[in-house]
Scaffold this motif. Structure first.
Motif, PDB file in Angstrom:
ATOM      1  N   SER A  46       0.817  -1.205   0.000  1.00  0.00           N
ATOM      2  CA  SER A  46       0.000   0.000   0.000  1.00  0.00           C
ATOM      3  C   SER A  46       0.854   1.259   0.000  1.00  0.00           C
ATOM      4  N   SER A  47       2.016   1.203   0.648  1.00  0.00           N
ATOM      5  CA  SER A  47       2.893   2.376   0.634  1.00  0.00           C
ATOM      6  C   SER A  47       3.350   2.697  -0.784  1.00  0.00           C
ATOM      7  N   ALA A  48       3.540   1.672  -1.597  1.00  0.00           N
ATOM      8  CA  ALA A  48       3.990   1.867  -2.978  1.00  0.00           C
ATOM      9  C   ALA A  48       2.831   2.138  -3.931  1.00  0.00           C
ATOM     10  N   GLU A  49       1.702   1.472  -3.708  1.00  0.00           N
ATOM     11  CA  GLU A  49       0.573   1.607  -4.624  1.00  0.00           C
ATOM     12  C   GLU A  49      -0.311   2.810  -4.308  1.00  0.00           C
ATOM     13  N   ASN A  50      -0.413   3.161  -3.013  1.00  0.00           N
ATOM     14  CA  ASN A  50      -1.380   4.187  -2.601  1.00  0.00           C
ATOM     15  C   ASN A  50      -0.811   5.257  -1.674  1.00  0.00           C
ATOM     16  N   ALA A  51       0.510   5.224  -1.412  1.00  0.00           N
ATOM     17  CA  ALA A  51       1.174   6.236  -0.582  1.00  0.00           C
ATOM     18  C   ALA A  51       0.595   6.322   0.823  1.00  0.00           C
ATOM     19  N   THR A  52       0.221   5.190   1.380  1.00  0.00           N
ATOM     20  CA  THR A  52      -0.294   5.128   2.736  1.00  0.00           C
ATOM     21  C   THR A  52      -0.134   3.710   3.268  1.00  0.00           C
ATOM     22  N   LEU A  53      -0.057   3.576   4.590  1.00  0.00           N
ATOM     23  CA  LEU A  53      -0.036   2.252   5.207  1.00  0.00           C
ATOM     24  C   LEU A  53      -1.450   1.750   5.491  1.00  0.00           C
ATOM     25  N   GLU A  54      -2.428   2.606   5.322  1.00  0.00           N
ATOM     26  CA  GLU A  54      -3.816   2.251   5.653  1.00  0.00           C
ATOM     27  C   GLU A  54      -4.460   1.521   4.473  1.00  0.00           C
ATOM     28  N   TRP A  55      -4.038   0.280   4.273  1.00  0.00           N
ATOM     29  CA  TRP A  55      -4.457  -0.464   3.086  1.00  0.00           C
ATOM     30  C   TRP A  55      -5.938  -0.786   3.078  1.00  0.00           C
ATOM     31  N   ARG A  56      -6.562  -0.869   4.248  1.00  0.00           N
ATOM     32  CA  ARG A  56      -7.987  -1.206   4.290  1.00  0.00           C
ATOM     33  C   ARG A  56      -8.873  -0.080   3.777  1.00  0.00           C
ATOM     34  N   LYS A  57      -8.312   1.088   3.568  1.00  0.00           N
ATOM     35  CA  LYS A  57      -9.085   2.199   3.015  1.00  0.00           C
ATOM     36  C   LYS A  57      -9.030   2.230   1.494  1.00  0.00           C
ATOM     37  N   GLN A  58      -8.387   1.250   0.880  1.00  0.00           N
ATOM     38  CA  GLN A  58      -8.161   1.280  -0.566  1.00  0.00           C
ATOM     39  C   GLN A  58      -9.179   0.484  -1.373  1.00  0.00           C
ATOM     40  N   TYR A  59     -10.162  -0.151  -0.705  1.00  0.00           N
ATOM     41  CA  TYR A  59     -11.175  -0.898  -1.454  1.00  0.00           C
ATOM     42  C   TYR A  59     -11.916   0.015  -2.433  1.00  0.00           C
ATOM     43  N   ARG A  69      -3.141   0.945 -18.814  1.00  0.00           N
ATOM     44  CA  ARG A  69      -3.877  -0.228 -18.344  1.00  0.00           C
ATOM     45  C   ARG A  69      -5.323   0.082 -17.977  1.00  0.00           C
ATOM     46  N   GLY A  70      -5.814   1.225 -18.441  1.00  0.00           N
ATOM     47  CA  GLY A  70      -7.188   1.600 -18.128  1.00  0.00           C
ATOM     48  C   GLY A  70      -7.344   1.984 -16.674  1.00  0.00           C
ATOM     49  N   TYR A  71      -8.476   1.602 -16.088  1.00  0.00           N
ATOM     50  CA  TYR A  71      -8.721   1.904 -14.682  1.00  0.00           C
ATOM     51  C   TYR A  71      -7.878   0.997 -13.785  1.00  0.00           C
ATOM     52  N   THR A  72      -7.361   1.587 -12.719  1.00  0.00           N
ATOM     53  CA  THR A  72      -6.674   0.843 -11.665  1.00  0.00           C
ATOM     54  C   THR A  72      -7.469   1.027 -10.390  1.00  0.00           C
ATOM     55  N   GLY A  73      -7.768  -0.076  -9.689  1.00  0.00           N
ATOM     56  CA  GLY A  73      -8.614   0.076  -8.512  1.00  0.00           C
ATOM     57  C   GLY A  73      -8.409  -0.987  -7.459  1.00  0.00           C
ATOM     58  N   GLY A  74      -8.897  -0.657  -6.266  1.00  0.00           N
ATOM     59  CA  GLY A  74      -8.919  -1.622  -5.182  1.00  0.00           C
ATOM     60  C   GLY A  74      -7.605  -1.800  -4.465  1.00  0.00           C
ATOM     61  N   LEU A  75      -7.547  -2.871  -3.693  1.00  0.00           N
ATOM     62  CA  LEU A  75      -6.442  -3.123  -2.775  1.00  0.00           C
ATOM     63  C   LEU A  75      -5.073  -3.165  -3.428  1.00  0.00           C
ATOM     64  N   ILE A  76      -4.979  -3.861  -4.557  1.00  0.00           N
ATOM     65  CA  ILE A  76      -3.656  -4.069  -5.142  1.00  0.00           C
ATOM     66  C   ILE A  76      -3.590  -3.598  -6.596  1.00  0.00           C
TER      67      ILE A  76
END
Length: 265
Positions: A46-59, A69-76
């Protein structure tokens, strides 16, 4: 997130079926699949994909980041252009037929392999956000992450004799490059690395092999404009390797894209 080289759903499914251990081989978690280490893995990605450690907020996360690659979404980072977002929505719909994303399945099939938004757009973004507020879609994301990426990565790494850090290095590579076998995917990176250094299962040095794997992966990343920043390797994974923290034991400190992250004991 998968590269176009790993976008063929059939190949991915076949590889996952080979790598994921069946019930007969299930064992007590001993590495990255330990709940506390898996939590660390989710935070690192999550630190690399979303710039945060709060991975549960990425759903709920969904956007086009301009990587082709079009839309990118969700946890990973499930992508509409590489097949794994289609697989996610398809499996979610099998369990929850009456869901906001079901009507977009035909469009997701059409845009697979491209960066097109045809048939998706703002209505799809709104539907994704609505779905992500439900436990059903969150569980579907968890399950698909584990089925396609986490479980195969951990199983393959254990067979190669790698400890927790090596298991994470495999997992992060699968998330970004996909679990395929072409030269730009996890399988191709591993194949080249094994020509440069023996795995621990082959009697080689774990540190030397992981260094070779990271070298190969870094070269693959730099061949794509969207992945030219290799800090998730240079100032995170390679730092842990230099520290000989093969068990990925906290405390952990690393940098990604110039930002500092820390996990305490």
């Amino acid at each position: 997130m998968r590269t176009f080289g790993a976008a063929l759903p059939v190949a991915s499914v076949l590889l996952a079926s080979v790598l994921v251990p069946g019930p007969a081989t299930a064992a007590r978690p001993t590495g990255l699949d330990r709940p506390d280490r898996k939590e660390i893995a989710m935070q690192l990605v999550s630190s690399a994909e979303n710039a945060t450690l709060e991975w549960r907020k990425q759903y709920t996360y969904l956007e086009d980041i301009g990587d082709g690659r079009g839309y990118t979404g969700g946890l990973i980072g499930f992508c509409s252009g590489t097949g794994d977002m289609l697989d996610l929505v398809r499996r979610y719909t099998r369990a929850h037929a009456d869901n906001p994303l079901a009507r977009f399945l035909p469009a997701l099939r059409k845009v697979d392999g491209s960066d097109s938004h045809a048939g998706l757009g703002r209505p799809f973004v709104r539907a994704w956000h609505r779905a992500a507020r439900t436990q059903g879609f969150r569980r579907a994301q968890d399950a698909e992450r584990d089925r396609v990426y986490f479980d195969p990565a951990v199983h393959r790494a254990k067979r190669d004799g790698l400890r927790t850090l090596g298991q994470f290095i495999y997992y992060d590579a699968m998330v970004m490059h996909g679990p395929g076998s072409d030269r730009l995917s996890f399988g191709g990176i591993r194949r080249v690395a094994m020509r440069r250094a023996a795995t621990p299962a082959e009697g080689g040095s774990e540190v030397r092999y992981l260094a070779a794997f990271l070298d190969v992966r870094r070269r693959v990343m730099r061949s794509e404009a969207a992945h030219e920043d290799t800090s998730r390797i240079d100032t995170a994974q390679r730092r842990f390797l230099r520290e000989r923290n093969l068990g990925l034991r906290p405390p952990l400190t690393w940098h990604v894209y110039g930002d500092r992250y820390h996990i305490g004991r």
